[in-house]
Design an enzyme around this catalytic site. Sequence first.
Site, short mmCIF file in Angstrom:
data_model
loop_
_atom_site.label_atom_id
_atom_site.label_comp_id
_atom_site.label_asym_id
_atom_site.label_seq_id
_atom_site.Cartn_x
_atom_site.Cartn_y
_atom_site.Cartn_z
N LYS A 53 35.01 18.29 54.04
CA LYS A 53 36.05 19.30 54.26
C LYS A 53 37.40 18.77 53.77
O LYS A 53 38.15 19.48 53.10
CB LYS A 53 36.12 19.68 55.74
CG LYS A 53 34.95 20.58 56.16
CD LYS A 53 34.82 20.75 57.67
CE LYS A 53 33.57 21.58 57.98
NZ LYS A 53 33.21 21.65 59.38
N GLN A 97 35.09 19.87 65.04
CA GLN A 97 33.74 19.74 64.50
C GLN A 97 32.71 19.76 65.63
O GLN A 97 32.84 19.03 66.62
CB GLN A 97 33.63 18.44 63.68
CG GLN A 97 32.33 18.28 62.95
CD GLN A 97 32.10 19.35 61.86
OE1 GLN A 97 33.04 19.85 61.26
NE2 GLN A 97 30.84 19.72 61.65
N ASP A 120 37.97 28.54 62.41
CA ASP A 120 36.52 28.63 62.59
C ASP A 120 36.12 29.96 63.23
O ASP A 120 34.94 30.33 63.23
CB ASP A 120 36.05 27.51 63.53
CG ASP A 120 35.19 26.48 62.82
OD1 ASP A 120 34.61 26.82 61.78
OD2 ASP A 120 35.11 25.34 63.32
N1 GUN Z 1 29.06 22.31 62.91
C1 GUN Z 1 28.15 22.95 62.12
N2 GUN Z 1 28.71 24.02 61.52
C2 GUN Z 1 29.99 24.06 61.94
C3 GUN Z 1 31.05 24.96 61.65
O1 GUN Z 1 30.95 25.93 60.90
N3 GUN Z 1 32.23 24.67 62.27
C4 GUN Z 1 32.36 23.60 63.11
N4 GUN Z 1 33.55 23.42 63.68
N5 GUN Z 1 31.38 22.77 63.39
C5 GUN Z 1 30.20 23.00 62.80
#
Ligand code: GUN
Length: 294
Positions: A53, A97, A120
């Site tokens: 990311k 995350q 998110d």
């Molecule tokens: N873990 C797996 N997919 C995601 C996501 O789209 N966002 C976040 N914050 N954690 C994740």
Amino acid sequence: MNARIMDGSALAREMRTEWRLRAERLSRIGMRPGLAVVIVGENPASAIYVRNKARACDEIGIHSEIHAFPERAGQDEVVRRIDELNRNPAIHGILVQLPLPRHYASDAILAAIAMEKDVDGFHPCNVGALVLGSAALWPCTPHGVMRMLEKYGIPIEGRHAVVVGRSNIVGKPVALMLLQRGATVTICTSKTPDLAGHAQRADILVVAAGRARLITADMVKAGATVVDVGINRLPDGRLVGDVDFEEVREKAGHITPVPGGVGPMTITMLLCNTIEAAERAHAARTASVQRSSC
Ligand code: GUN
């Protein structure tokens, strides 16, 4: 029939070229978009996702910060950092995350993120807004799925969509988005009795169950659109989705590959959400300056 491949890597590249210009425009007026990623603990997969990311932010001109906490850090410490990030004008998007270590209350931590920085879309109010069809920021993976359907001209209204998977991250939100666009939606899990019977009725089949090759060709209607959100590593090291790609591509009308399908779209939608949050912050600031000078 040989299905048309829905190429997420190509669409992600195309979108990032367009959105880079929007990020540059903001940077020129002193509003470089900023994303903070909060990670707790030592989950190796999460560490890779977070690094990817940050790299993607760099490539598109978004400032990014990683806020890493050891597993023993308390929940209060993490929430205090989120509060600081909420007040930091250089940060327009905050992402925690997932999964968090077991002893953390994920709901409380996600609820600590300022709604307008929730790139998110996991804050309970943003989830509520998604239910009502008024969400400002959509969760990234389901948003990516919807963009792929749009790009490939897949009709949604009046069609039967079957979602396999009920996670908060993919299954539930993608079902709501499809419903909002006028599909009749069935939500199944990998344990649904007669999963094959449900799946066979799908014009659009979205699979996010986390089970390698759960969906085989006999479970798919001829000509259906099959979107595979799964990523599973086989004992021999290969990455495969939740759909048996080689079999199902012979029967489907459209299909996403793994890798190279939905995966590249997830980070792309995160970049878009962050730039959009920065554009909104800029618009709000401009409006408040105009009001105060009246
Ligand atoms: N873990 C797996 N997919 C995601 C996501 O789209 N966002 C976040 N914050 N954690 C994740």
